[in-house]
Enzyme design. Structure first.
Site, short mmCIF file in Angstrom:
data_model
loop_
_atom_site.label_atom_id
_atom_site.label_comp_id
_atom_site.label_asym_id
_atom_site.label_seq_id
_atom_site.Cartn_x
_atom_site.Cartn_y
_atom_site.Cartn_z
CB ILE A 89 -0.98 0.00 1.20
CG1 ILE A 89 -0.24 -0.06 2.53
CG2 ILE A 89 -2.01 -1.11 1.05
CD1 ILE A 89 -1.14 0.09 3.75
CG PHE A 136 0.73 -1.37 9.10
CD1 PHE A 136 0.66 -2.74 8.89
CD2 PHE A 136 -0.11 -0.55 8.37
CE1 PHE A 136 -0.24 -3.27 7.97
CE2 PHE A 136 -1.00 -1.06 7.46
CZ PHE A 136 -1.07 -2.43 7.25
#
Length: 163
Positions: free
Chosen positions: A95, A138
């Site tokens: 991403i 993350f």
């Protein structure tokens, strides 16, 4: 020691030469002032070596744990599987938030990446794991850049698998 770096900020530097040989640098920051923050923000958990950074096209090895920012539900983790994740940076294999956030990390660095939905999975989400328009968090650790390994890291790799 934690430090923040927001890639959604734009900075420009202008040099003004004086009549002497010295110069002055003025830095302008324009911050996206809309309610919806766009981009990726990096918060350092553990400093890396500070000198070895990935470049576009480098093969990286990382550990990560991905959670939904809203509610903190974990959707994937290489740490839980005990197998680091390998990918090539800067070519769209991951991403956009990873391509832009991870490339700022130095070897051995551990950081939190706060990724807005438009830099993640966007309006489509990832069915069964990530809802549409979800912001993501993350925790990532840069273990190797090519064959250059962070101290204490031994080989092993896997592919991203959204739970």
């Amino acid at each position: 020691k934690r430090r923040r770096n927001n890639t959604s900020q734009r900075a420009s530097t202008t040099s003004l030469a004086s009549s002497s040989s010295s110069s002055y640098h003025i830095v302008y920051h324009t911050i996206n002032s809309s309610v919806n923050r766009m981009g990726v923000t990096k918060e350092i958990i553990k400093e890396g070596d500070g000198t070895t950074f990935p470049k576009q096209g480098d093969q990286l090895t990382m550990h990560y744990t991905g959670t939904l920012t809203d509610g903190g539900k974990q959707f994937d983790s290489s740490v839980s599987r005990g197998r680091p994740f390998q990918f090539v940076i800067g070519i769209g294999q991951v991403i956009q938030g990873w391509d832009e956030g991870v490339i700022q990390m130095s070897l051995g660095e551990k950081a939190n990446l706060q990724i807005s939905s438009d830099y993640g999975y966007g309006a489509r989400g990832a069915p069964g794991a990530i809802p549409p328009n979800a912001d993501l968090t993350f925790e990532v650790e840069l273990l190797a850049i090519g064959n250059n390994k962070a101290p204490g890291f031994s080989d092993g790799g896997s592919y991203c698998q959204i739970m």
